[in-house]
Motif scaffolding. Structure first.
Motif, short mmCIF file in Angstrom:
data_model
loop_
_atom_site.label_atom_id
_atom_site.label_comp_id
_atom_site.label_asym_id
_atom_site.label_seq_id
_atom_site.Cartn_x
_atom_site.Cartn_y
_atom_site.Cartn_z
N TRP A 5 0.82 -1.21 0.00
CA TRP A 5 0.00 0.00 0.00
C TRP A 5 0.85 1.26 0.00
N ALA A 6 1.97 1.21 0.68
CA ALA A 6 2.82 2.40 0.78
C ALA A 6 3.43 2.78 -0.56
N SER A 8 2.45 3.91 -3.35
CA SER A 8 1.28 4.53 -3.98
C SER A 8 1.72 5.74 -4.78
N ILE A 10 0.63 8.68 -4.46
CA ILE A 10 0.40 9.91 -3.70
C ILE A 10 1.74 10.58 -3.40
N THR A 36 2.98 5.72 8.60
CA THR A 36 3.34 4.54 7.80
C THR A 36 2.96 3.27 8.53
N LEU A 39 -0.73 2.72 8.22
CA LEU A 39 -1.09 2.23 6.89
C LEU A 39 -0.82 0.74 6.79
N TRP A 67 -1.01 12.61 3.42
CA TRP A 67 -0.49 11.39 2.78
C TRP A 67 -1.24 10.14 3.25
N THR A 71 -3.71 8.05 0.75
CA THR A 71 -3.28 6.70 0.40
C THR A 71 -4.34 5.68 0.81
N ASN A 74 -7.34 5.59 -1.57
CA ASN A 74 -7.12 4.86 -2.82
C ASN A 74 -7.20 3.34 -2.65
N LYS A 75 -7.17 2.87 -1.41
CA LYS A 75 -7.18 1.42 -1.16
C LYS A 75 -8.55 0.92 -0.73
N ASN A 101 -2.75 15.97 -5.88
CA ASN A 101 -2.92 14.54 -6.14
C ASN A 101 -4.27 14.20 -6.76
#
Length: 225
Positions: A5-6, A8, A10, A36, A39, A67, A71, A74-75, A101
């Motif tokens: 996922w990180a 990304s 973004i 982080t 996430l 961020w 992020t 988007n998931k 973004n």
């Protein structure tokens, strides 16, 4: 695998842009480690937390650069709404990062002002944010001054009344007195908390307890026990 996922699309505007835009410098110029870690936790636990359904409504406190919230947006299954919040002075910086973004965002993401001092844990004068239903309220590394110590617990208690899930990622031992007062104030606001770790985090990946672990605190109003 964990950590995907990180990776990304973004991106965050430079710290120089932040310095020229925000007069009152806080912590919003960078992505902090707890974001982080949050996430990664959400990635590993999405299904277990019931966040794998469409039409989710999510609220991030103290979004800073945006961020983490962008992020996550988007998931999440489409459609979803993620509201990112900041205090008034930092709102323009957050909005600029969202705008930068816009082409990469796959769900609705918007910024709103959120003053933690406006919340009451007794529910007597809650602002509009606390009057909405949320599937997830989340934040990371927000306790570094008196505002976080004293007002964030009230804000969390207020939001928890209508939120299905509240998650907060906190770096322990960074400011020891802040930790003690923050957790004490959570209890005074009628909240209890427990540390969460995703089941598939290998033990070897976790720091030793003495080296400032990143626990995930899930908050519930006491009456839900």
């Amino acid at each position: 695998g964990m950590g995907a996922w990180a990776d990304s699309p973004i991106s965050i505007l430079s710290a120089d842009d932040y310095t020229t835009m925000v007069r009152e410098q806080t912590t919003g110029s960078q992505v902090w480690p707890a974001a982080t870690a949050m996430l990664h936790f959400l990635e590993a636990s999405l299904v277990a937390l019931g966040l794998d359904n469409p039409n989710l409504r999510c609220l991030e406190l103290g979004s800073g650069t945006g961020w983490l919230g962008m992020t996550l947006a988007n998931k999440l299954p489409q459609p979803a709404t993620v509201v990112l919040t900041e205090y008034a002075e930092g709102l323009g910086w957050l909005e600029r990062n969202i705008e930068a973004n816009a082409d990469h965002l796959q769900n609705e993401v918007r910024a709103e002002c959120c003053d933690w001092a406006a919340f009451s844990h007794e529910g007597t004068s809650d602002p509009p944010l606390a009057q909405r239903e949320w599937d997830l309220v989340f934040g990371s590394d927000l306790v570094y001054n008196d505002m976080g110590v004293n007002y964030l617990p009230r804000c969390l208690a207020s939001l928890a009344r209508r939120a299905r899930l509240v998650l907060y990622a906190h770096t322990l031992h960074r400011l020891e007195n802040c930790d003690i007062e923050f957790f004490r104030n959570l209890s005074l606001c009628g909240l209890y908390y427990r540390e969460l770790r995703p089941a598939d985090f290998a033990t070897s990946e976790l720091p030793e307890r003495s080296s400032s672990p990143l626990p995930f605190t899930e908050l519930f109003p006491q009456q839900r026990q």
